[in-house]
Design a protein around this motif. Structure first.
Motif, PDB file in Angstrom:
ATOM      1  N   LEU A 136       0.829  -1.205   0.000  1.00 42.06           N
ATOM      2  CA  LEU A 136       0.000   0.000   0.000  1.00 42.06           C
ATOM      3  C   LEU A 136       0.866   1.258   0.000  1.00 42.06           C
ATOM      4  CD1 LEU A 136      -2.762  -1.058   2.554  1.00 42.06           C
ATOM      5  CD2 LEU A 136      -3.042  -0.777   0.094  1.00 42.06           C
ATOM      6  N   VAL A 137       1.960   1.239   0.744  1.00 41.47           N
ATOM      7  CA  VAL A 137       2.868   2.403   0.761  1.00 41.47           C
ATOM      8  C   VAL A 137       3.469   2.616  -0.625  1.00 41.47           C
ATOM      9  CG1 VAL A 137       5.024   3.286   1.715  1.00 41.47           C
ATOM     10  CG2 VAL A 137       3.362   2.185   3.222  1.00 41.47           C
ATOM     11  N   GLN A 138       3.901   1.526  -1.262  1.00 39.84           N
ATOM     12  CA  GLN A 138       4.474   1.636  -2.605  1.00 39.84           C
ATOM     13  C   GLN A 138       3.448   2.168  -3.601  1.00 39.84           C
ATOM     14  OE1 GLN A 138       3.680  -1.043  -5.171  1.00 39.84           O
ATOM     15  NE2 GLN A 138       4.827   0.044  -6.738  1.00 39.84           N
ATOM     16  N   MET A 139       2.208   1.685  -3.513  1.00 42.84           N
ATOM     17  CA  MET A 139       1.157   2.127  -4.435  1.00 42.84           C
ATOM     18  C   MET A 139       0.821   3.591  -4.217  1.00 42.84           C
ATOM     19  SD  MET A 139      -1.265  -1.263  -4.226  1.00 42.84           S
ATOM     20  CE  MET A 139      -2.498  -0.654  -5.349  1.00 42.84           C
ATOM     21  N   LEU A 140       0.725   4.006  -2.960  1.00 45.70           N
ATOM     22  CA  LEU A 140       0.374   5.398  -2.687  1.00 45.70           C
ATOM     23  C   LEU A 140       1.476   6.343  -3.152  1.00 45.70           C
ATOM     24  CD1 LEU A 140      -1.709   7.279  -1.502  1.00 45.70           C
ATOM     25  CD2 LEU A 140      -0.660   6.985   0.740  1.00 45.70           C
ATOM     26  N   CYS A 141       2.736   5.978  -2.932  1.00 47.75           N
ATOM     27  CA  CYS A 141       3.850   6.820  -3.411  1.00 47.75           C
ATOM     28  C   CYS A 141       3.833   6.932  -4.933  1.00 47.75           C
ATOM     29  CB  CYS A 141       5.175   6.240  -2.937  1.00 47.75           C
ATOM     30  SG  CYS A 141       5.457   6.338  -1.160  1.00 47.75           S
ATOM     31  N   ARG A 142       3.611   5.810  -5.599  1.00 51.25           N
ATOM     32  CA  ARG A 142       3.599   5.819  -7.059  1.00 51.25           C
ATOM     33  C   ARG A 142       2.443   6.660  -7.597  1.00 51.25           C
ATOM     34  NH1 ARG A 142       6.548   5.910 -11.484  1.00 51.25           N
ATOM     35  NH2 ARG A 142       5.470   5.015 -13.282  1.00 51.25           N
ATOM     36  N   LEU A 143       1.255   6.528  -6.991  1.00 53.01           N
ATOM     37  CA  LEU A 143       0.092   7.298  -7.449  1.00 53.01           C
ATOM     38  C   LEU A 143       0.285   8.789  -7.192  1.00 53.01           C
ATOM     39  CD1 LEU A 143      -2.781   4.933  -6.284  1.00 53.01           C
ATOM     40  CD2 LEU A 143      -2.296   5.596  -8.639  1.00 53.01           C
ATOM     41  N   GLN A 144       0.847   9.136  -6.044  1.00 56.99           N
ATOM     42  CA  GLN A 144       1.070  10.550  -5.744  1.00 56.99           C
ATOM     43  C   GLN A 144       2.068  11.169  -6.717  1.00 56.99           C
ATOM     44  OE1 GLN A 144      -1.631  11.333  -3.868  1.00 56.99           O
ATOM     45  NE2 GLN A 144      -0.353  12.545  -2.527  1.00 56.99           N
ATOM     46  N   ASN A 145       3.136  10.451  -7.026  1.00 57.95           N
ATOM     47  CA  ASN A 145       4.121  10.964  -7.983  1.00 57.95           C
ATOM     48  C   ASN A 145       3.522  11.103  -9.373  1.00 57.95           C
ATOM     49  OD1 ASN A 145       6.078  11.036  -5.976  1.00 57.95           O
ATOM     50  ND2 ASN A 145       6.831   8.980  -6.431  1.00 57.95           N
ATOM     51  N   THR A 146       2.714  10.120  -9.775  1.00 54.25           N
ATOM     52  CA  THR A 146       2.081  10.189 -11.093  1.00 54.25           C
ATOM     53  C   THR A 146       1.102  11.350 -11.165  1.00 54.25           C
ATOM     54  OG1 THR A 146       2.311   7.790 -11.362  1.00 54.25           O
ATOM     55  CG2 THR A 146       0.708   8.917 -12.763  1.00 54.25           C
ATOM     56  N   ALA A 147       0.302  11.540 -10.114  1.00 49.81           N
ATOM     57  CA  ALA A 147      -0.656  12.648 -10.109  1.00 49.81           C
ATOM     58  C   ALA A 147       0.053  13.995 -10.195  1.00 49.81           C
ATOM     59  CB  ALA A 147      -1.513  12.580  -8.847  1.00 49.81           C
ATOM     60  N   ALA A 148       1.214  14.111  -9.553  1.00 49.07           N
ATOM     61  CA  ALA A 148       1.961  15.366  -9.623  1.00 49.07           C
ATOM     62  C   ALA A 148       2.568  15.588 -11.008  1.00 49.07           C
ATOM     63  CB  ALA A 148       3.060  15.375  -8.560  1.00 49.07           C
ATOM     64  N   ASP A 149       2.961  14.500 -11.684  1.00 48.09           N
ATOM     65  CA  ASP A 149       3.594  14.626 -12.999  1.00 48.09           C
ATOM     66  C   ASP A 149       2.579  14.794 -14.131  1.00 48.09           C
ATOM     67  OD1 ASP A 149       6.017  14.336 -11.764  1.00 48.09           O
ATOM     68  OD2 ASP A 149       6.185  12.181 -12.167  1.00 48.09           O
TER      69      ASP A 149
END
Length: 593
Positions: free
Chosen positions: A349-362
């Protein structure tokens, strides 16, 4: 009974609440159930108790600054305080709401209590007009009170004009400032006010008050529906009552399904289904669902935000199962959260949330948002493709739990059958003289050493040369042949970048087959085919294929499923073929006994 604008207004009391109802007009629930005393304010006892004691003791400040998020009671407390300081018969620090002063302030007939919005009155001239009136003593009540909402919207010049009167105010003057953005208020203003910070209302307090209002209004509110509304309100009572008012508009029972339907959250069911595909690691199904959402007009940034909210709720539920209910965003039902929580652990879940947050910012500066979202989905489905620290933690957690899945098509290892030993010559039974029995073993002929003149040793008769022209030369072994896709895939490791090998090395994304001339890489969809069909991947694959299967081997990338693979030749058979070829080339010079 009061009359204004041609309509009849009646004040009435119900269970210690005072309301103003106008004949023929419907009043929104958040206005109808606005708190009238400090005791009715929900979830802010640390503030209301202090204000009540100040009113009781008469130790009032000339300026107050109320801060906090929307819907937490800032404006309501400011109005209650304005009535309490002018009430003719206060009740333990609360206004009585029955005297002429309280009633006049409630209906707006007392002009000494003025409420204004700084967003529309933010000029310095507006503040100067207030200052000119503030010097006069009140006409109908004890104190002149100015309630300034959203005070952070004032201009710098307006703040400077307000600063002088806050420094040396008249005895009859009181300011109550309210803001949602405290950092925008100058420090010189904050230092001259008593500051009270309003916190978000706890979820259990919201749910209790919603149930009370629903009973009084005759609304059938289920516990699940009330729980969902309380989570969606995000700690704001006004938002909670507005959502309840909206959901009750159609009549009938307000349950969880009704709340999702009325508030337009039913579309998040597709988002939850996409997250289930991600949890299962089904890249093909996840990309197909993403394609349907994109074709249906779904914005990729909105999808990333919804998935981030869902993963955040799952993470809060996993790390704080008892006290995390108040932290939920409320966009998803309990059934969906339970199904997904059973499939995803905390590191994932931590890995997924970090990846989604980075993608949303990009996504805001992306040239192709759809492609970036597809890459994000692929990475979420297969954490081995994520080279970040969070992705590494997921793989380590899998190793610790013994959860690394086996390859999709493991290559069966054949047992090596030793070649039969050559039979030794036996002496003739009759002991004839034609073949005298030298029963001692003769050593195998050895290759002679080079002559003193530096000449090369003699070549084996009949062996092909190094160039393969058929002339006598050094014997060469044939190539190893097709070893099977798992073994071929393992040999590619180190021949290409890790980011590219993550696509080739995943059994869920790539399979290989050899038809005798062409090595075909099979993928599930066009997106993966595009990622595989580039020079950094096809070049090393071609080099290894030509090395193992011959110089004419070709490589292609196609979408589909790989046909059944032929078993790789056993190492024993390859060794026997090499030995036969060697003996055939040097049969005149070598004797095997």
């Amino acid at each position: 009974m009061l009359y204004f604008k041609g309509r009849c207004a009646v004040f009435f009391r119900t269970k210690a609440h005072y309301f103003l109802e106008v004949d023929g007009l419907y009043q929104a629930l958040y206005r109808k159930w606005r708190s009238r005393t400090f005791d009715q304010v929900v979830g802010q006892s640390h503030i209301t108790q202090t204000l009540k004691r100040q009113v009781e003791s008469g130790r009032l400040s000339h300026a107050y600054l109320f801060t906090g998020t929307r819907g937490t009671g800032k404006t309501s407390c400011a109005r209650i305080l304005a009535r309490a300081v002018n009430c003719e018969n206060p009740q333990e620090g609360n206004p009585c709401n029955r005297c002429p002063s309280c009633l006049g302030i409630q209906n707006g007939s007392v002009l000494d209590v003025l409420e204004l919005d700084a967003a529309s009155n933010n000029r310095v001239d507006d503040v100067r007009a207030i200052l000119e009136e503030a010097v006069y003593t009140p006409a109908a009540v004890k104190k002149r009170v100015y309630i300034v909402d959203e005070v952070h919207m004032l201009s710098q010049q307006a703040f400077n004009a307000l600063l002088q009167i806050l420094e040396e105010p008249p005895a009859h003057l009181m300011f109550v400032l309210a803001t949602t953005e405290l950092h925008k208020v100058p420090a010189t203003i904050k230092s001259r006010c008593q500051q009270f910070s309003f916190k978000r209302i706890p979820m259990d307090s919201l749910l209790s008050h919603l149930s009370y209002v629903a009973r009084e209004e005759g609304i059938a509110l289920t516990p699940e529906g009330g729980n969902l509304i309380a989570r969606l309100a995000d700690g704001g009572m006004r938002d909670a009552l507005s959502l309840l008012d909206q959901c009750a508009g159609e009549g009938g029972c307000v349950d969880e399904e009704r709340v999702l339907s009325v508030l337009g959250l039913a579309g998040q069911i597709e988002t939850a289904a996409l997250m289930e595909n991600v949890a299962d690691g089904d890249i093909s199904a996840a990309l197909e669902r993403l394609e349907r959402l994109y074709a249906g007009g779904k914005e990729m940034s909105a999808l990333a935000g919804e998935m981030s909210a869902l993963v955040r709720d799952l993470l809060v539920q996993a790390t704080a199962p008892k006290s995390g209910g108040a932290l939920m965003t409320g966009g998803f039902d309990e059934g969906t959260l339970k199904r997904l929580a059973a499939r995803l652990n905390t590191p994932r879940l931590v890995q997924m949330l970090c990846r989604l947050q980075n993608t949303a910012a990009d996504l805001a500066r992306s040239a192709n948002r759809r492609t970036d979202m597809e890459l994000c989905i692929v990475t979420l489905c297969d954490p081995t493709l994520d080279s970040s620290l969070a992705g590494l933690n997921v793989r380590v957690a899998r190793l610790e739990q013994g959860g690394i899945p086996a390859p999709a098509t493991p290559m069966k290892k054949k047992e090596r059958v030793p070649a039969p030993a050559p039979e030794r010559a036996q002496p003739p039974a009759n002991g004839g003289e034609d073949d005298p029995p030298p029963w001692t073993e003769e050593p195998v002929s050895q290759v002679r050493k080079p002559t003193l003149g530096g000449g090369a040793p003699p070549r084996l008769k009949g062996a092909p040369n190094a160039k393969g022209t058929g002339e006598p030369g050094a014997a060469s072994l044939p190539h190893n042949g097709w070893p099977g896709w798992p073994a071929f895939r393992d040999q590619l490791k180190g021949m290409m970048p890790v980011s590219d090998y993550s696509f080739v090395g995943s059994a869920a994304m790539t399979e290989g087959s050899w038809d005798g001339q062409t090595l075909t890489l099979w993928t599930a969809n066009d997106f993966l085919r595009t990622m595989l069909d580039k020079q950094t991947i096809t070049r090393p694959v071609t080099e290894l294929a030509q090395k193992l299967m011959g110089a004419g081997a070709k490589v292609s990338v196609q979408v589909g499923s790989a046909p059944p693979q032929q078993e790789a030749p056993s190492s024993a058979g390859a060794a026997e073929d090499a030995l036969e070829a060697f003996l055939a080339g040097g049969q005149d010079n070598i004797t095997v006994e």
